[in-house]
Scaffold this motif. Structure first.
Motif, PDB file in Angstrom:
ATOM      1  N   GLN A  22      37.623  32.862  51.409  1.00  0.00           N
ATOM      2  CA  GLN A  22      38.937  33.177  51.973  1.00  0.00           C
ATOM      3  C   GLN A  22      40.034  32.968  50.935  1.00  0.00           C
ATOM      4  O   GLN A  22      40.967  33.763  50.851  1.00  0.00           O
ATOM      5  CB  GLN A  22      39.197  32.343  53.225  1.00  0.00           C
ATOM      6  N   VAL A  23      39.906  31.918  50.140  1.00  0.00           N
ATOM      7  CA  VAL A  23      40.894  31.675  49.084  1.00  0.00           C
ATOM      8  C   VAL A  23      40.839  32.811  48.068  1.00  0.00           C
ATOM      9  O   VAL A  23      41.873  33.372  47.695  1.00  0.00           O
ATOM     10  CB  VAL A  23      40.657  30.315  48.385  1.00  0.00           C
ATOM     11  N   ALA A  25      39.911  35.814  48.497  1.00  0.00           N
ATOM     12  CA  ALA A  25      40.395  37.061  49.104  1.00  0.00           C
ATOM     13  C   ALA A  25      41.914  37.172  49.058  1.00  0.00           C
ATOM     14  O   ALA A  25      42.454  38.270  48.973  1.00  0.00           O
ATOM     15  CB  ALA A  25      39.898  37.176  50.540  1.00  0.00           C
ATOM     16  N   VAL A  26      42.619  36.043  49.100  1.00  0.00           N
ATOM     17  CA  VAL A  26      44.090  36.084  49.084  1.00  0.00           C
ATOM     18  C   VAL A  26      44.669  35.824  47.699  1.00  0.00           C
ATOM     19  O   VAL A  26      45.881  35.915  47.514  1.00  0.00           O
ATOM     20  CB  VAL A  26      44.718  35.107  50.121  1.00  0.00           C
ATOM     21  N   CYS A  27      43.827  35.536  46.718  1.00  0.00           N
ATOM     22  CA  CYS A  27      44.310  35.240  45.361  1.00  0.00           C
ATOM     23  C   CYS A  27      45.196  36.339  44.779  1.00  0.00           C
ATOM     24  O   CYS A  27      46.225  36.020  44.178  1.00  0.00           O
ATOM     25  CB  CYS A  27      43.147  34.951  44.422  1.00  0.00           C
ATOM     26  N   ALA A  29      47.298  38.326  46.111  1.00  0.00           N
ATOM     27  CA  ALA A  29      48.634  38.246  46.718  1.00  0.00           C
ATOM     28  C   ALA A  29      49.321  36.925  46.383  1.00  0.00           C
ATOM     29  O   ALA A  29      50.546  36.856  46.320  1.00  0.00           O
ATOM     30  CB  ALA A  29      48.527  38.416  48.229  1.00  0.00           C
ATOM     31  N   ALA A  30      48.523  35.874  46.168  1.00  0.00           N
ATOM     32  CA  ALA A  30      49.084  34.545  45.942  1.00  0.00           C
ATOM     33  C   ALA A  30      49.498  34.305  44.496  1.00  0.00           C
ATOM     34  O   ALA A  30      50.262  33.384  44.222  1.00  0.00           O
ATOM     35  CB  ALA A  30      48.080  33.483  46.380  1.00  0.00           C
ATOM     36  N   VAL A  37      48.778  30.531  48.579  1.00  0.00           N
ATOM     37  CA  VAL A  37      47.450  30.656  49.198  1.00  0.00           C
ATOM     38  C   VAL A  37      47.508  30.136  50.632  1.00  0.00           C
ATOM     39  O   VAL A  37      47.051  30.801  51.558  1.00  0.00           O
ATOM     40  CB  VAL A  37      46.374  29.894  48.390  1.00  0.00           C
ATOM     41  N   CYS A  39      50.080  29.830  52.547  1.00  0.00           N
ATOM     42  CA  CYS A  39      50.932  30.730  53.317  1.00  0.00           C
ATOM     43  C   CYS A  39      50.156  31.986  53.718  1.00  0.00           C
ATOM     44  O   CYS A  39      50.211  32.415  54.877  1.00  0.00           O
ATOM     45  CB  CYS A  39      52.170  31.090  52.509  1.00  0.00           C
ATOM     46  N   ALA A  40      49.422  32.569  52.765  1.00  0.00           N
ATOM     47  CA  ALA A  40      48.653  33.780  53.045  1.00  0.00           C
ATOM     48  C   ALA A  40      47.559  33.526  54.080  1.00  0.00           C
ATOM     49  O   ALA A  40      47.204  34.425  54.844  1.00  0.00           O
ATOM     50  CB  ALA A  40      48.037  34.313  51.757  1.00  0.00           C
ATOM     51  N   LEU A  41      47.038  32.311  54.106  1.00  0.00           N
ATOM     52  CA  LEU A  41      46.009  31.955  55.085  1.00  0.00           C
ATOM     53  C   LEU A  41      46.611  31.518  56.415  1.00  0.00           C
ATOM     54  O   LEU A  41      45.889  31.278  57.376  1.00  0.00           O
ATOM     55  CB  LEU A  41      45.101  30.853  54.524  1.00  0.00           C
ATOM     56  N   ALA A  69      38.426  39.319  45.377  1.00  0.00           N
ATOM     57  CA  ALA A  69      37.939  39.375  46.748  1.00  0.00           C
ATOM     58  C   ALA A  69      36.405  39.380  46.750  1.00  0.00           C
ATOM     59  O   ALA A  69      35.768  40.159  46.064  1.00  0.00           O
ATOM     60  CB  ALA A  69      38.462  40.596  47.462  1.00  0.00           C
TER      61      ALA A  69
END
Length: 72
Positions: A22-23, A25-27, A29-30, A37, A39-41, A69
């Motif tokens: 999950q981390v 996957a948002v990297c 954007a973060a 990270v 915030c995105a989660l 991702a």
């Protein structure tokens, strides 16, 4: 280095129940921000023990040629 390619998920944060996948996957954007990270989660750090691992994953993704991702 943290395991991630084709291996079982690793829980990074037990308080918020999110995994390394999950981390990763948002990297994109973060960027390089652990706060982004979370915030995105849609969570906030609670005990904070996961913050170093989140930062390590961010650094690993930033220094890797592999896409951030990873399929769940």
């Amino acid at each position: 280095m943290l395991p991630h390619r084709g291996l079982a998920r690793m829980y990074v944060c037990l308080c918020n129940a999110f995994t390394d996948r999950q981390v990763r996957a948002v990297c994109p954007a973060a960027g390089s921000s652990a706060a982004a990270v979370y915030c995105a989660l849609g969570v906030r750090p609670k005990c904070g023990k996961c913050v170093p691992t989140v930062r390590e994953i961010l650094d690993e993704v930033a220094n890797s040629d592999v896409p951030a991702a990873v399929p769940a």
